[in-house]
Design an enzyme around this catalytic site. Structure first.
Site, short mmCIF file in Angstrom:
data_model
loop_
_atom_site.label_atom_id
_atom_site.label_comp_id
_atom_site.label_asym_id
_atom_site.label_seq_id
_atom_site.Cartn_x
_atom_site.Cartn_y
_atom_site.Cartn_z
N ASP A 35 41.48 49.69 45.20
CA ASP A 35 41.78 48.32 44.79
C ASP A 35 40.72 47.35 45.31
O ASP A 35 40.64 47.12 46.51
CB ASP A 35 43.15 47.96 45.41
CG ASP A 35 43.56 46.55 45.10
OD1 ASP A 35 42.91 45.90 44.28
OD2 ASP A 35 44.56 46.09 45.68
N ASP A 90 37.79 42.27 38.44
CA ASP A 90 38.74 43.13 39.14
C ASP A 90 39.01 44.41 38.39
O ASP A 90 39.80 44.46 37.45
CB ASP A 90 40.05 42.38 39.37
CG ASP A 90 41.02 43.26 40.14
OD1 ASP A 90 40.55 44.01 41.01
OD2 ASP A 90 42.22 43.23 39.85
#
Ligand SMILES: *[C@@H]1O[C@H](CO)[C@@H](O)[C@H](O)[C@H]1NC(C)=O
Ligand SMILES: *[C@@H]1O[C@H](CO)[C@@H](O)[C@H](O)[C@H]1NC(C)=O
Ligand SMILES: *[C@@H]1O[C@H](CO)[C@@H](O)[C@H](O)[C@H]1NC(C)=O
Length: 484
Positions: free
Chosen positions: A97, A313
Site C-alpha cells: 500500500d 495511488d
C-alpha cells in the site's frame, strides 16, 4: 485526536510467490557506498541503524518483491507480495500500500483475524515469542515517541506501544509494535536474488475489523510504502540497506508485474516533483486533455493543499475525480455516442453495450503535470468489459463521497502498464508507458553491472478466479480519513 497527516489510502498490491512458483520477476541488485546525507537522521532511528550498520557495513541493496494478481475491477483487482519474518523465517503474504506507513501482520491471539482465505494462500499468525529475534517495542522507546511525535500519554515503562490504522474502505487494524528480522530478496545478479535481512519495527495485529477481518480476500497483513519514517522502506533506508526509491510496473494485461526497491537505470523516466509535506504521493496537475481538447476547468481543481490536488495511488483500482472534473470529462468521453443507453451495474458502475473497438470509438485522456510530464489513459484502460459487449466506465465521481471532494485520485486504471518510479530522495515521481514483460534494469553501484529485473505472468499461472467476488470492496476505498 484527529491526525490528518496520517490519512491513508488503501492500496492493494498483493504478492503471491510460492503459490505460483517460478514466480515473478527478479530484481536487479544495487550496491552503493553509504552517503553522508544519511548521517543526520534523527536519534530515534539511530539505534536500529547503528545495529544494522555494524552487522552489514555500508551496503545499499536492491530488493525484489514478488508481485501477483491483477487490477481488473471485474477480476482480482489485487496485487500482492510475500515477505519472510522472524527467526527462523516464515512467509507472510501482504498487500502493498503506497498510501500508508507501517507494515503489520496478524498476530497470535488476535481478535477477528482471518483464519482462511479464498486466495489460495495459507494464512499464518505471527508470534513474537515464536521468533528468537522477535521483541516487543515498549512505549518509552524512541520508535514509539517518534511515531506519535510526542511521548505517549499514560506510558508506563515496559508496556507496549500501540498502533491503530483505519483505511479508506473503513476497515481498521490495531495492535502493538514489535521488532524482528524481515527477510527480503536482494538482487544479486541478472535475474538472481539472494536473501537478505534487516531489523524492522512493525505492527503485530491484535484486532481487525471490516475487510481486514474474516473475508474471502484475507491476507496476512499489509505493507505500507508511504514516506513516513515508520514505513519499511524508510527504516531500511535509515539502516543504510537501500536507497529510498522504489518502482512498480503493474501488468494489467497478464497480471503480476514488478515491485522493486532500489535505483532503476533503464528505462529512463521523466519525472514530476512531489508536493512537499504531504502524507501521500501528491503531484501537481496542470491540465486535462480529452480527445485532443483541453478541458476548461475551474483553476482550484489544480490547487495542491491538503484535501485537494492529485494523488498517485497504485493501491486504488479505479480513478476518482472531483465533480467539476468528472462532469466535463465524461461529457467529452461520451460525446461521440449520445445514443448509448447507460445502465447501472452492481449499483456502482455505469455501463453500456458497445460492440466496436473501444480504442477506436472513444478518446484518449491525457493528464498533464508539472515539468511537462503527462499520463495518457487509453479507452481500454478506463473502460472495462464485464460481459460480451458490455463495458463499464472506470472514471468515478468523487463529488458525493467524503470531504475530499476536490481530490483527484489516480489508481491502477491510470497506472497499469506503466513503469512508475518513486524517488523519495529527490522527492520526485516519474513514469512512462511500459511493457512490464520487458523487465527493468538496475545498476549495481559497486560493480557497475546492470541487471535485468524480469516480470512474470502470475495471473495465468495461478488460478485466481475465486477472487472475482472480492473485487469491489477495493474499488470503494478512496478518500480516506484516518483517525488516530
Ligand atoms: C523522518 O526523519 C527525518 C530525518 O531525521 C526527519 O527530517 C523527518 O522530519 C522525519 N519525518 C517524519 C515524517 O517524521
Ligand atoms: C539475518 O542475518 C543474520 C546476520 O546477517 C544471520 O545471522 C541471521 O541468521 C539472519 N536471519 C535469518 C532469519 O536468516
Ligand atoms: C510485451 O513484451 C512481450 C515480450 O517481448 C511481448 O511478447 C508482448 O507482445 C509485448 N506486449 C505488448 C502489448 O506489446
Amino acid at each position: 485526536m484527529m491526525d490528518l497527516r496520517r490519512g491513508r489510502l488503501l492500496l492493494v498490491v498483493f504478492v503471491l510467490h510460492q503459490l505460483c512458483l517460478a514466480s515473478v520477476f527478479v530484481s536487479a541488485n544495487v550496491v552503493f557506498k553509504v552517503q553522508h546525507k544519511f548521517a543526520g537522521r534523527e536519534k530515534s532511528w539511530a539505534a536500529l541503524r547503528a545495529h544494522d550498520a555494524r552487522r552489514h557495513g555500508r551496503i545499499l541493496s536492491a530488493i525484489d518483491l514478488p508481485l501477483g494478481g491483477n487490477g481488473h475491477p471485474t477480476d482480482t483487482a489485487l496485487y500482492f507480495a510475500k515477505i519472510g519474518i522472524g527467526t527462523p523465517s516464515k512467509d507472510y503474504y501482504v498487500q502493498v500500500d503506497t498510501g500508508s506507513d507501517i507494515l503489520w501482520v496478524n498476530c497470535a491471539g488476535c481478535d477477528n483475524c482471518p483464519k482462511k482465505s479464498d486466495i489460495g494462500i495459507e494464512l499464518r499468525l505471527y508470534d513474537p515469542k515464536g521468533s528468537s529475534s522477535g521483541e516487543v517495542v515498549t512505549c518509552e522507546e524512541d520508535f514509539c515517541t517518534t511515531y506519535f511525535e510526542t511521548p505517549l500519554s499514560g506510558c508506563k515503562v515496559g508496556t507496549v506501544c500501540p498502533y491503530r490504522v483505519t483505511y479508506g474502505d473503513g476497515s481498521s487494524t490495531m495492535g502493538y509494535f514489535v521488532k524482528d528480522n524481515v527477510q527480503l530478496d536482494r538482487v544479486s545478479g541478472n535475474r538472481q536474488t539472494t536473501s537478505m535481512n534487516g531489523t524492522i519495527v512493525f505492527g503485530c495485529g491484535a484486532k481487525q475489523s471490516g475487510q481486514l477481518g474474516s473475508s474471502s480476500t484475507a491476507l496476512d497483513g499489509l505493507l505500507g510504502f508511504g514516506q513516513a519514517n515508520s514505513s519499511m522502506i524508510s527504516q531500511l533506508a535509515s539502516a543504510r540497506k537501500v536507497k529510498k526509491m522504489f518502482a512498480h510496473c503493474l501488468d494489467g494485461i497478464n497480471g503480476g508485474g514488478i515491485f522493486a526497491i532500489g535505483e532503476v537505470v533503464q528505462p529512463k523516466l521523466n519525472s514530476t516533483p512531489l508536493v512537499p509535506n504531504q502524507a501521500h504521493y501528491n503531484v501537481i496537475m496542470k491540465a486535462i486533455e480529452v480527445g485532443g481538447d483541453v478541458l476548461q476547468l475551474p483553476t482550484d481543481v489544480f490547487d495542491t493543499e491538503a484535501g485537494k490536488g492529485t494523488i498517485i495511488d497504485s493501491g486504488t483500482t479505479l480513478a476518482y475525480l472531483p465533480q467539476e472534473v468528472f462532469t466535463p470529462l465524461m461529457t467529452k468521453v461520451m460525446a461521440l455516442h449520445p445514443d448509448l443507453e447507460l445502465q447501472t451495474v452492481e449499483q456502482q458502475f455505469t455501463c453500456f453495450q458497445y460492440s466496436g473497438k473501444v480504442d477506436d470509438g472513444f478518446p484518449d485522456v491525457i493528464f498533464h503535470f508539472e515539468n511537462s510530464l503527462s499520463l495518457k489513459v487509453y479507452p481500454h484502460d478506463y473502460l472495462f468489459q464485464i460481459r460480451n459487449d458490455v463495458w463499464c466506465i472506470g472514471w468515478q465521481n468523487n463529488g458525493m463521497q467524503s470531504n475530499d471532494k476536490k481530490l483527484t485520485l489516480l489508481g491502477d486504471l491510470a497506472l497499469s502498464n506503466k513503469l512508475v518510479l518513486y524517488d523519495l530522495e529527490k522527492q520526485t515521481i516519474g513514469w512512462a508507458e511500459y511493457n512490464c514483460s520487458l523487465g527493468i534494469k538496475v545498476k549495481d553501484e559497486q560493480s557497475g553491472d546492470v541487471y535485468l529485473v524480469g516480470a512474470h505472468d502470475l495471473s495465468s499461472a495461478c488460478s485466481l478466479n475465486a477472487w472475482r467476488t472480492l473485487t469491489l470492496l477495493l474499488l470503494m476505498a478512496m478518500l480516506l480519513n484516518f483517525i488516530y
